[in-house]
Design a protein around this motif. Structure first.
Motif, PDB file in Angstrom:
ATOM      1  N   GLN A   1      35.355  41.985  39.776  1.00 13.61           N
ATOM      2  CA  GLN A   1      36.067  41.280  40.846  1.00 13.61           C
ATOM      3  C   GLN A   1      36.971  42.249  41.615  1.00 13.61           C
ATOM      4  OE1 GLN A   1      37.765  38.209  38.187  1.00 13.61           O
ATOM      5  NE2 GLN A   1      36.858  36.685  39.540  1.00 13.61           N
ATOM      6  N   MET A   2      37.618  43.139  40.871  1.00 14.36           N
ATOM      7  CA  MET A   2      38.524  44.090  41.526  1.00 14.36           C
ATOM      8  C   MET A   2      37.733  45.089  42.369  1.00 14.36           C
ATOM      9  SD  MET A   2      41.253  42.786  40.695  1.00 14.36           S
ATOM     10  CE  MET A   2      40.703  41.196  40.063  1.00 14.36           C
ATOM     11  N   ARG A   3      36.563  45.485  41.843  1.00 15.61           N
ATOM     12  CA  ARG A   3      35.731  46.414  42.627  1.00 15.61           C
ATOM     13  C   ARG A   3      35.261  45.754  43.916  1.00 15.61           C
ATOM     14  NH1 ARG A   3      32.709  48.792  37.564  1.00 15.61           N
ATOM     15  NH2 ARG A   3      34.303  50.287  36.947  1.00 15.61           N
ATOM     16  N   GLN A   4      34.949  44.450  43.799  1.00 15.41           N
ATOM     17  CA  GLN A   4      34.510  43.755  45.009  1.00 15.41           C
ATOM     18  C   GLN A   4      35.643  43.701  46.036  1.00 15.41           C
ATOM     19  OE1 GLN A   4      33.419  39.600  44.617  1.00 15.41           O
ATOM     20  NE2 GLN A   4      32.331  39.605  46.588  1.00 15.41           N
ATOM     21  N   ILE A   5      36.852  43.455  45.550  1.00 19.93           N
ATOM     22  CA  ILE A   5      37.989  43.435  46.483  1.00 19.93           C
ATOM     23  C   ILE A   5      38.146  44.798  47.143  1.00 19.93           C
ATOM     24  CG2 ILE A   5      40.508  43.365  46.612  1.00 19.93           C
ATOM     25  CD1 ILE A   5      40.547  40.978  44.987  1.00 19.93           C
ATOM     26  N   GLU A   6      38.024  45.844  46.345  1.00 20.62           N
ATOM     27  CA  GLU A   6      38.180  47.181  46.918  1.00 20.62           C
ATOM     28  C   GLU A   6      37.135  47.419  48.015  1.00 20.62           C
ATOM     29  OE1 GLU A   6      37.629  50.445  44.214  1.00 20.62           O
ATOM     30  OE2 GLU A   6      38.504  51.866  45.646  1.00 20.62           O
ATOM     31  N   ARG A   7      35.888  47.035  47.686  1.00 22.46           N
ATOM     32  CA  ARG A   7      34.800  47.250  48.649  1.00 22.46           C
ATOM     33  C   ARG A   7      35.069  46.475  49.937  1.00 22.46           C
ATOM     34  NH1 ARG A   7      31.077  46.255  44.883  1.00 22.46           N
ATOM     35  NH2 ARG A   7      30.747  44.118  45.566  1.00 22.46           N
TER      36      ARG A   7
ATOM     37  N   ALA B   1      37.845  45.225  51.029  1.00 19.54           N
ATOM     38  CA  ALA B   1      39.070  45.634  51.735  1.00 19.54           C
ATOM     39  C   ALA B   1      38.789  46.843  52.625  1.00 19.54           C
ATOM     40  CB  ALA B   1      40.183  45.941  50.738  1.00 19.54           C
ATOM     41  N   ASN B   2      37.779  47.601  52.272  1.00 19.34           N
ATOM     42  CA  ASN B   2      37.472  48.788  53.070  1.00 19.34           C
ATOM     43  C   ASN B   2      36.658  48.494  54.330  1.00 19.34           C
ATOM     44  OD1 ASN B   2      38.834  50.982  51.849  1.00 19.34           O
ATOM     45  ND2 ASN B   2      37.489  50.731  50.076  1.00 19.34           N
ATOM     46  N   TYR B   3      36.142  47.262  54.435  1.00 23.03           N
ATOM     47  CA  TYR B   3      35.469  46.887  55.693  1.00 23.03           C
ATOM     48  C   TYR B   3      36.494  46.501  56.746  1.00 23.03           C
ATOM     49  CZ  TYR B   3      31.061  46.486  53.108  1.00 23.03           C
ATOM     50  OH  TYR B   3      29.967  46.743  52.357  1.00 23.03           O
ATOM     51  N   ARG B   4      36.103  46.702  58.002  1.00 21.84           N
ATOM     52  CA  ARG B   4      36.967  46.203  59.061  1.00 21.84           C
ATOM     53  C   ARG B   4      36.807  44.685  59.136  1.00 21.84           C
ATOM     54  NH1 ARG B   4      39.495  49.016  62.084  1.00 21.84           N
ATOM     55  NH2 ARG B   4      39.494  47.523  63.784  1.00 21.84           N
ATOM     56  N   PRO B   5      37.800  44.000  59.685  1.00 20.35           N
ATOM     57  CA  PRO B   5      37.687  42.539  59.791  1.00 20.35           C
ATOM     58  C   PRO B   5      36.434  42.142  60.569  1.00 20.35           C
ATOM     59  CG  PRO B   5      39.893  43.273  60.397  1.00 20.35           C
ATOM     60  CD  PRO B   5      39.092  44.504  60.185  1.00 20.35           C
TER      61      PRO B   5
ATOM     62  N   ALA C   1      42.677  40.803  60.662  1.00 16.35           N
ATOM     63  CA  ALA C   1      43.061  41.346  59.359  1.00 16.35           C
ATOM     64  C   ALA C   1      42.295  40.645  58.243  1.00 16.35           C
ATOM     65  CB  ALA C   1      44.555  41.161  59.148  1.00 16.35           C
ATOM     66  N   ARG C   2      42.033  41.371  57.184  1.00 20.09           N
ATOM     67  CA  ARG C   2      41.427  40.773  56.001  1.00 20.09           C
ATOM     68  C   ARG C   2      42.524  40.540  54.968  1.00 20.09           C
ATOM     69  NH1 ARG C   2      35.761  42.336  54.202  1.00 20.09           N
ATOM     70  NH2 ARG C   2      35.373  40.254  55.022  1.00 20.09           N
ATOM     71  N   VAL C   3      42.508  39.371  54.339  1.00 24.64           N
ATOM     72  CA  VAL C   3      43.545  39.048  53.355  1.00 24.64           C
ATOM     73  C   VAL C   3      42.877  38.567  52.069  1.00 24.64           C
ATOM     74  CG1 VAL C   3      45.556  37.604  52.841  1.00 24.64           C
ATOM     75  CG2 VAL C   3      45.193  38.432  55.177  1.00 24.64           C
ATOM     76  N   PHE C   4      43.250  39.200  50.953  1.00 26.73           N
ATOM     77  CA  PHE C   4      42.674  38.831  49.659  1.00 26.73           C
ATOM     78  C   PHE C   4      43.775  38.406  48.701  1.00 26.73           C
ATOM     79  CE2 PHE C   4      40.072  42.017  51.707  1.00 26.73           C
ATOM     80  CZ  PHE C   4      38.840  41.373  51.743  1.00 26.73           C
ATOM     81  N   LEU C   5      43.589  37.250  48.098  1.00 22.92           N
ATOM     82  CA  LEU C   5      44.564  36.763  47.126  1.00 22.92           C
ATOM     83  C   LEU C   5      44.017  37.004  45.720  1.00 22.92           C
ATOM     84  CD1 LEU C   5      45.378  35.309  49.756  1.00 22.92           C
ATOM     85  CD2 LEU C   5      45.754  33.229  48.437  1.00 22.92           C
ATOM     86  N   ILE C   6      44.882  37.430  44.836  1.00 23.13           N
ATOM     87  CA  ILE C   6      44.488  37.536  43.430  1.00 23.13           C
ATOM     88  C   ILE C   6      45.354  36.556  42.662  1.00 23.13           C
ATOM     89  CG2 ILE C   6      44.293  39.052  41.422  1.00 23.13           C
ATOM     90  CD1 ILE C   6      43.951  41.384  43.327  1.00 23.13           C
ATOM     91  N   ASP C   7      44.753  35.436  42.266  1.00 22.62           N
ATOM     92  CA  ASP C   7      45.525  34.379  41.625  1.00 22.62           C
ATOM     93  C   ASP C   7      45.759  34.726  40.153  1.00 22.62           C
ATOM     94  OD1 ASP C   7      46.919  32.054  41.636  1.00 22.62           O
ATOM     95  OD2 ASP C   7      45.179  30.754  41.308  1.00 22.62           O
TER      96      ASP C   7
ATOM     97  N   PRO D   1      45.625  50.673  50.857  1.00 17.88           N
ATOM     98  CA  PRO D   1      44.651  49.776  51.489  1.00 17.88           C
ATOM     99  C   PRO D   1      44.529  50.150  52.972  1.00 17.88           C
ATOM    100  CG  PRO D   1      46.688  48.602  50.964  1.00 17.88           C
ATOM    101  CD  PRO D   1      46.861  49.995  50.497  1.00 17.88           C
ATOM    102  N   PRO D   2      43.346  49.982  53.559  1.00 19.60           N
ATOM    103  CA  PRO D   2      43.208  50.199  55.004  1.00 19.60           C
ATOM    104  C   PRO D   2      44.222  49.315  55.729  1.00 19.60           C
ATOM    105  CG  PRO D   2      41.090  49.706  53.981  1.00 19.60           C
ATOM    106  CD  PRO D   2      42.122  49.485  52.943  1.00 19.60           C
ATOM    107  N   HIS D   3      44.703  49.763  56.896  1.00 20.23           N
ATOM    108  CA  HIS D   3      45.822  49.013  57.492  1.00 20.23           C
ATOM    109  C   HIS D   3      45.437  47.614  57.961  1.00 20.23           C
ATOM    110  CE1 HIS D   3      43.962  50.642  61.087  1.00 20.23           C
ATOM    111  NE2 HIS D   3      44.586  49.687  61.760  1.00 20.23           N
ATOM    112  N   THR D   4      44.128  47.311  58.015  1.00 19.81           N
ATOM    113  CA  THR D   4      43.750  45.947  58.413  1.00 19.81           C
ATOM    114  C   THR D   4      43.513  45.051  57.196  1.00 19.81           C
ATOM    115  OG1 THR D   4      41.491  46.766  58.562  1.00 19.81           O
ATOM    116  CG2 THR D   4      42.713  46.532  60.639  1.00 19.81           C
ATOM    117  N   SER D   5      43.787  45.547  55.994  1.00 22.96           N
ATOM    118  CA  SER D   5      43.581  44.702  54.809  1.00 22.96           C
ATOM    119  C   SER D   5      44.885  44.500  54.050  1.00 22.96           C
ATOM    120  CB  SER D   5      42.547  45.337  53.866  1.00 22.96           C
ATOM    121  OG  SER D   5      41.263  45.219  54.423  1.00 22.96           O
TER     122      SER D   5
END
Ligand SMILES: [Zn+2]
Length: 357
Positions: free
Chosen positions: A108-114, A116-120, A125-131, A151-155
């Motif tokens: 799950q964390m690897r997916q977030i990293e991947r 987060a590296n894409y542009r929106p 902006a891309r926003v990811f919550l980790i509950d 993190p990239p500045h758009t994430s």
């Protein structure tokens, strides 16, 4: 709009300032009790950054982008494998991960990293919550470190937890921490009344026993709660007034039958709140601070039998048991032991002989 959320005015102004300065951190850690709105606040940030007709610096809540951000596509069944990946909202740039079982997964964390590296894809902006970020174990926490670092500045990654002390220091140091306070009983009561979630008397009790959590005030199943409270009041009466060990053991048994861990923990919470109330009354504190105010006559009777030390001892024993439950000891023997040590903590004023059944 932040204004529509209940409580935590200080956090609202902090977030507004960040938005005004266009300095929303890439990694944030929201801490505070469950059910006080951390997730909703995080989504307000996502809306503010992606809204198509922003109101000042905030999201309007009405445009298609805001509406899509408000809607999570949770998997249909509890067994679904989809719990193991990002759960997206209807907006392609906003998603959340939750622990499928006890821990958040490395994948799950690897997916977030991947991601987060894409542009929106569609917004700004891309926003990811980790509950329940306290469910990161060493491996999944480590898998997250790199993207938290830069993190990239758009994430933006927002970790949410009610137990910040369970997180590794390396996570803490990479996130800006934002502390949420418990809501006041008045704030909760108003929210319940305004949204017609409970009538007057019930709203008052729900608000007072929710310990600052709106979620708890809304979700708690009221009848069930009252039943548990009656059972725990009997425990306290047996401890303080009648020294009735049979009743204690019976109550211990009932608690062990609790259907799941949450219910068991609720029982401990309730017992603790009753003890605190009786303790305050024993110390002649004003009635207003009493949480279970509808039980005042019974609590007063109990308080007459207490000195300052017994309740203090009981509460530390309950806290010990809670800690042990985290490492998952046998619930049954733990409760039996708890109630009996509580009974033995100090001799009550008069002690009947213990007669086994
Ligand atoms: Zn909008």
């Amino acid at each position: 709009m932040l204004d529509q959320l209940t409580g935590n005015e200080r956090v609202k102004s902090l977030l507004r300032r960040m938005l005004e300065k266009r300095r929303v951190p890439g990694a944030m850690l929201f801490t505070g009790e469950d059910g006080i709105g951390k997730k909703l606040f995080a989504l307000e940030i996502a809306k503010a950054l992606n809204c198509r007709s922003p109101q000042g610096v905030e999201g309007c809540g009405q445009c298609p982008a805001c509406k899509r951000i408000a809607k999570f596509n949770f998997p249909q069944s509890a067994e679904s494998e989809d719990w193991k990946s990002i759960i997206w909202t209807d907006h392609a740039d906003v998603g959340m991960v939750v622990a499928p079982k006890r821990v958040l997964l490395v994948d799950q964390m690897r997916q977030i990293e991947r991601e987060a590296n894409y542009r929106p894809y569609e917004g700004k902006a891309r926003v990811f919550l980790i509950d329940d970020a306290d469910k990161l174990n060493d491996s999944s926490a480590n898998a997250l470190l790199k993207v938290l670092e830069e993190p990239p500045h758009t994430s933006h990654i927002v970790l949410l937890t009610s137990r910040p002390s369970m997180l590794l220091p390396t996570i803490h140091s990479r996130c800006q921490m934002i502390r949420f306070s418990p809501l006041s009983p008045a704030e909760i009561e108003n929210h319940l009344l305004q949204n017609k979630l409970a009538g007057g008397g019930e709203a008052r009790i729900r608000a007072r026993v929710a310990r600052g959590s709106l979620g708890r005030a809304i979700e708690s199943e009221f009848e069930g709660y009252l039943e548990m409270r009656t059972a725990m009041l009997r425990v306290l009466q047996a401890l303080a007034v009648s020294d009735d060990r049979i009743q204690l053991l019976r109550s211990a048994e009932e608690s062990n039958d609790a259907r799941h861990k949450d219910e068991y923990e609720s029982r401990l919470d309730i017992l603790e709140s009753l003890i605190r109330d009786a303790w305050m009354l024993a110390l002649q504190a004003p009635d207003e601070g009493v949480v279970n105010e509808d039980l005042l006559p019974q609590l007063r009777k109990i308080s007459e039998r207490l000195d300052g030390q017994r309740p203090a001892g009981w509460i530390s024993q309950i806290e010990e048991l809670r800690e042990q439950l985290i490492v998952n000891i046998n619930r049954k023997s733990a409760t039996d032991a708890l109630f009996l040590t509580m009974a033995a903590a100090a001799p009550p004023l008069q002690r009947k002989r213990f007669v086994p059944k």
